[in-house]
Design an enzyme around this catalytic site. Structure first.
Site, short mmCIF file in Angstrom:
data_model
loop_
_atom_site.label_atom_id
_atom_site.label_comp_id
_atom_site.label_asym_id
_atom_site.label_seq_id
_atom_site.Cartn_x
_atom_site.Cartn_y
_atom_site.Cartn_z
CG ASP A 9 -0.22 -0.13 2.54
OD1 ASP A 9 0.95 -0.58 2.55
OD2 ASP A 9 -0.82 0.22 3.57
CG HIS A 242 7.19 -0.55 10.31
ND1 HIS A 242 7.39 -0.94 11.62
CD2 HIS A 242 6.90 0.77 10.35
CE1 HIS A 242 7.21 0.10 12.42
NE2 HIS A 242 6.92 1.15 11.67
#
Length: 317
Positions: A9, A242
């Protein structure tokens, strides 16, 4: 060489993961599935196209993913963290409207059928698109070699709520489905990705070695990211990468992670703890095996992480 399909995303940390993949000769990036999450699906799709264009890799297919979670609710986006367009201060010169009303999971299934038992999926956004692919064709998805998911928070606080990490919280139903049903699953949770820091000095070192259009956007987007984190967590040493950590886990780099195997479920019934990732770490519990058993990253060696990042993003040219 690892054949990878990236589900993203495409906000800032997704972009860094994608840049790493495009610069790493150990990764054969077969395609990118781009869905909602940090930003709207159309912007996420546009950002992937933009990054691939900067890299000169426009032959890599981009596959349009989900627009909202499986429960049908409107997603919440994070322009305060990733910028309005998802890439911090960068304004891609492509209108996101160009990518509206696209669905092409068939392209994803063709890639898997062409490479049965060889593909590694790395999911660094919401789990919705990945769950949809499994719903649509479990037979084809069963030919995927292994799956890595960035998500969850085990024995640590969340970042979306007190108990939930953002990817699992953003579609807890999809996250629970993936954790319960996908074989050869590795989960890279907030516990370890929070330790995958790049400091401003390390980013400056990477920027000093940048000599392509793609590499030159690393510095401004991570500077933006650092300022965001300084507002949210004053004094944090750097920015947590991340999604890059999850992608690097797929390379099985020696000494980077330590793991435990547990059965995992995700609270998804619209309670106060929605998105909570649950596994049994009580004293006396041991590694599980068989169906429904996931490998969970528990620790990350930050020195080794930085070393491996520099090897790819700051290599001598």
């Amino acid at each position: 060489m690892k054949k990878v399909i990236l589900f993203a995303d495409t906000g800032i940390d997704d972009a860094i993961a994608l840049i790493y993949a495009l610069n790493n000769p150990q990764i054969d990036l077969l395609g990118v599935v781009s869905g909602y999450g940090n930003i709207e699906r159309e912007k996420a799709y546009r950002n992937v196209e933009y990054l691939l264009e900067l890299a000169g890799w426009t032959d890599i297919p981009v596959i349009s993913g989900a627009t909202r979670p499986l429960n049908g609710e409107d997603p919440v986006f994070f322009p305060n963290i990733h910028g309005v367009e998802g890439l911090g201060p960068i304004q891609p010169p492509i209108p996101e409207e160009r990518y509206a009303n696209r669905t092409n999971f068939r392209k994803l299934f063709r890639l898997i059928k062409k490479n049965p038992g060889e593909i590694t999926i790395v999911n660094v956004g919401r789990c919705t698109s990945l769950a949809m692919a499994w719903y649509l064709s479990p037979e084809v998805m069963g030919d995927v070699k292994e799956t890595f998911v960035m998500g969850g928070a085990f024995l640590v606080p969340g970042n979306a709520t007190e108990v939930a990490e953002a990817n699992f919280f953003g579609d807890a139903t999809a996250a629970n489905f993936i954790c319960q049903n996908v074989a050869s699953l590795t989960i890279i949770p907030l516990n370890v990705t929070r330790e995958a820091l790049l400091t401003p000095n390390e980013v400056d070192f990477i920027a000093a070695r940048a000599n392509t259009r793609l590499e030159k956007i690393i510095d401004p987007i991570l500077d933006f990211y650092y300022e965001v984190y300084q507002e949210q967590e004053p004094g944090i040493e750097g920015t947590p990468q991340h999604d890059l950590a999850a992608l690097m886990a797929a390379l099985d780099l020696p000494g980077l992670f330590t793991y435990k195997k547990r059965k995992v479920r995700v609270q998804h019934e619209e309670s106060y703890a929605n998105g909570l990732s649950i596994a049994d770490f009580r004293p006396g519990t041991t590694n599980c095996s068989g169906e429904g058993c996931s490998r969970i990253a528990m620790e990350l060696d930050r020195t080794e992480f930085v070393k491996q990042v520099m090897k790819v993003l700051a290599k001598k040219r």
